[in-house]
Design a protein around this motif. Structure first.
Motif, short mmCIF file in Angstrom:
data_model
loop_
_atom_site.label_atom_id
_atom_site.label_comp_id
_atom_site.label_asym_id
_atom_site.label_seq_id
_atom_site.Cartn_x
_atom_site.Cartn_y
_atom_site.Cartn_z
N ALA A 48 40.93 35.57 16.59
CA ALA A 48 40.66 34.27 16.00
C ALA A 48 40.49 33.17 17.04
CB ALA A 48 41.79 33.88 15.03
N ASP A 49 40.57 33.51 18.35
CA ASP A 49 40.53 32.44 19.34
C ASP A 49 40.12 32.95 20.72
OD1 ASP A 49 40.90 29.74 20.14
OD2 ASP A 49 42.90 30.20 20.92
N ARG A 50 38.94 33.56 20.83
CA ARG A 50 38.45 33.99 22.13
C ARG A 50 37.71 32.84 22.81
NH1 ARG A 50 40.30 36.98 25.26
NH2 ARG A 50 39.90 39.01 24.31
N LYS A 51 38.46 32.09 23.61
CA LYS A 51 37.89 30.98 24.36
C LYS A 51 37.21 31.50 25.63
CE LYS A 51 41.53 27.80 22.83
NZ LYS A 51 40.77 27.23 21.72
N GLY A 52 36.39 30.65 26.22
CA GLY A 52 35.69 31.04 27.43
C GLY A 52 36.58 31.25 28.63
N SER A 53 37.76 30.64 28.61
CA SER A 53 38.70 30.77 29.73
C SER A 53 39.61 31.98 29.57
CB SER A 53 39.55 29.51 29.85
OG SER A 53 40.28 29.27 28.65
N HIS A 54 39.51 32.70 28.48
CA HIS A 54 40.40 33.83 28.21
C HIS A 54 39.85 35.15 28.73
CE1 HIS A 54 42.38 31.62 24.55
NE2 HIS A 54 42.63 31.04 25.72
N VAL A 55 38.71 35.10 29.38
CA VAL A 55 38.13 36.31 29.97
C VAL A 55 37.73 35.96 31.40
CG1 VAL A 55 35.85 35.76 28.99
CG2 VAL A 55 36.36 38.10 29.70
N PHE A 56 38.09 36.83 32.35
CA PHE A 56 37.90 36.49 33.76
C PHE A 56 37.90 37.75 34.61
CE2 PHE A 56 42.39 35.87 32.58
CZ PHE A 56 42.99 36.83 33.37
N PHE A 57 37.66 37.56 35.90
CA PHE A 57 37.64 38.66 36.86
C PHE A 57 38.72 38.46 37.92
CE2 PHE A 57 33.45 38.47 35.00
CZ PHE A 57 33.11 39.80 34.81
N GLU A 58 39.46 39.51 38.20
CA GLU A 58 40.51 39.43 39.21
C GLU A 58 39.90 39.11 40.58
OE1 GLU A 58 44.46 42.00 40.42
OE2 GLU A 58 42.61 43.09 39.92
N ASN A 59 40.59 38.25 41.33
CA ASN A 59 40.06 37.81 42.63
C ASN A 59 39.74 38.96 43.57
OD1 ASN A 59 40.07 35.09 42.03
ND2 ASN A 59 42.09 34.71 42.92
N GLU A 60 40.71 39.83 43.79
CA GLU A 60 40.58 40.85 44.83
C GLU A 60 39.62 41.97 44.45
OE1 GLU A 60 43.41 39.88 43.47
OE2 GLU A 60 44.41 38.71 45.04
N THR A 61 39.60 42.33 43.18
CA THR A 61 38.87 43.53 42.76
C THR A 61 37.65 43.27 41.90
OG1 THR A 61 40.15 43.74 40.72
CG2 THR A 61 41.07 44.75 42.72
N HIS A 62 37.52 42.07 41.39
CA HIS A 62 36.48 41.70 40.42
C HIS A 62 36.59 42.56 39.16
CE1 HIS A 62 33.17 39.02 39.69
NE2 HIS A 62 32.47 40.00 39.13
N LYS A 63 37.79 43.00 38.86
CA LYS A 63 38.03 43.76 37.62
C LYS A 63 38.09 42.80 36.45
CE LYS A 63 41.28 47.03 35.49
NZ LYS A 63 40.94 46.54 34.17
N LEU A 64 37.47 43.18 35.35
CA LEU A 64 37.41 42.35 34.16
C LEU A 64 38.72 42.39 33.39
CD1 LEU A 64 35.71 40.72 32.06
CD2 LEU A 64 35.02 42.92 31.09
N TYR A 65 39.21 41.21 32.98
CA TYR A 65 40.42 41.12 32.16
C TYR A 65 40.20 40.14 31.01
CZ TYR A 65 43.39 43.62 35.49
OH TYR A 65 43.96 44.58 36.29
N ALA A 66 40.99 40.33 29.95
CA ALA A 66 41.00 39.42 28.81
C ALA A 66 42.45 39.18 28.41
CB ALA A 66 40.22 40.02 27.64
N ILE A 67 42.78 37.92 28.12
CA ILE A 67 44.17 37.55 27.80
C ILE A 67 44.22 36.67 26.55
CG2 ILE A 67 44.92 37.71 30.20
CD1 ILE A 67 44.81 34.59 30.26
N ASP A 68 45.45 36.34 26.16
CA ASP A 68 45.75 35.44 25.03
C ASP A 68 45.30 36.05 23.71
OD1 ASP A 68 47.01 33.59 26.56
OD2 ASP A 68 45.40 32.13 26.59
#
Length: 236
Positions: free
Chosen positions: A135-155
């Motif tokens: 119900a709340d996938r904001k643009g800041s809730h998905v990102f890439f880890e600095n060291e690995t550029h691995k994709l993550y999603a939170i919240d």
């Protein structure tokens, strides 16, 4: 298959001792940065106590932390590995709550300024959000880890509702075919009940299974609904 590092972090969050180091001030609910000490190492994590959750009219009280854990479990079950390690702890400084691995990333680099190449990596997130009814996938809730550029999603606190509440900024693939490798794990949906027994209600699990079945039938990323708001506010 999980890496040794993943398993070590999971053990650290489950068994380590942790101390509050700071509070994240943005957001409606109490959220803390903590240091977790385990076997001589220190790991950073995000602690969300249940009693720090603001009541919502449409979600049962004190269940948002459970939904955070459920999202991690589903990400692992699907083989996506996009949600940082998340477990439930009963003994936090402010009581029961979720504890999630902290990921270092550039907060200025988010969905709205991703490169075309990075946006094209978001199909697993879109599928995941449809499944969990985010119900709340904001643009800041998905990102890439600095060291690995691995994709993550939170919240993922406001997810898994049995009513359709999907609100997300990620509609990029609407109308496109869902890749077979993303659909394949959904065929096991009928066996998910025990996985979520401690975190979701029976009706929420059944609704999740039904969403999986519909995706397996359509095999298409859905279009944004026109009869209600389909985007979160604020979007970032």
């Amino acid at each position: 298959m999980n890496s040794p590092a993943h398993d070590t972090i999971k053990s650290a969050l489950a068994l380590g001792t942790y101390d509050l180091k700071g509070q994240f001030m943005l957001g409606s609910n109490y959220t803390f940065l903590v240091d977790v000490e385990y076997e001589g190492e220190t790991y950073q994590a995000v602690y969300k106590p249940c009693k720090g959750e603001q009541p919502l009219w449409d979600f049962p009280e004190n269940t948002l932390a459970q939904r955070e854990v459920a999202a991690y479990l589903l990400s692992e079950q699907l083989g996506l590995h996009i949600v940082p390690v998340t477990i439930m702890r009963e003994d936090g400084p402010h009581g029961r709550g979720s504890l999630q691995q902290y990921i270092n990333y550039d907060i200025e680099y988010h969905y709205f300024n991703f490169t075309v190449e990075d946006k094209n990596l978001l199909k697993p997130v879109m599928l995941f959000d449809i499944l969990i009814n985010n119900a709340d996938r904001k643009g800041s809730h998905v990102f890439f880890e600095n060291e690995t550029h691995k994709l993550y999603a939170i919240d993922h606190g406001v997810c898994f509702h049995e009513e359709n509440k999907l609100r997300t900024v990620i509609w990029d693939f609407a109308g496109q075919a869902i890749p077979d490798e993303l659909l394949a794990p959904l065929s096991q949906a009928d066996g998910w009940s025990a996985l979520f027994a401690n975190y979701l209600s029976l009706t929420e699990v059944v609704a999740l299974q039904n969403r999986a079945h519909r995706l397996l039938t359509s095999r298409i990323f859905p279009q944004a609904p026109r009869d209600r708001r389909a985007f979160p506010y604020p979007p970032l």
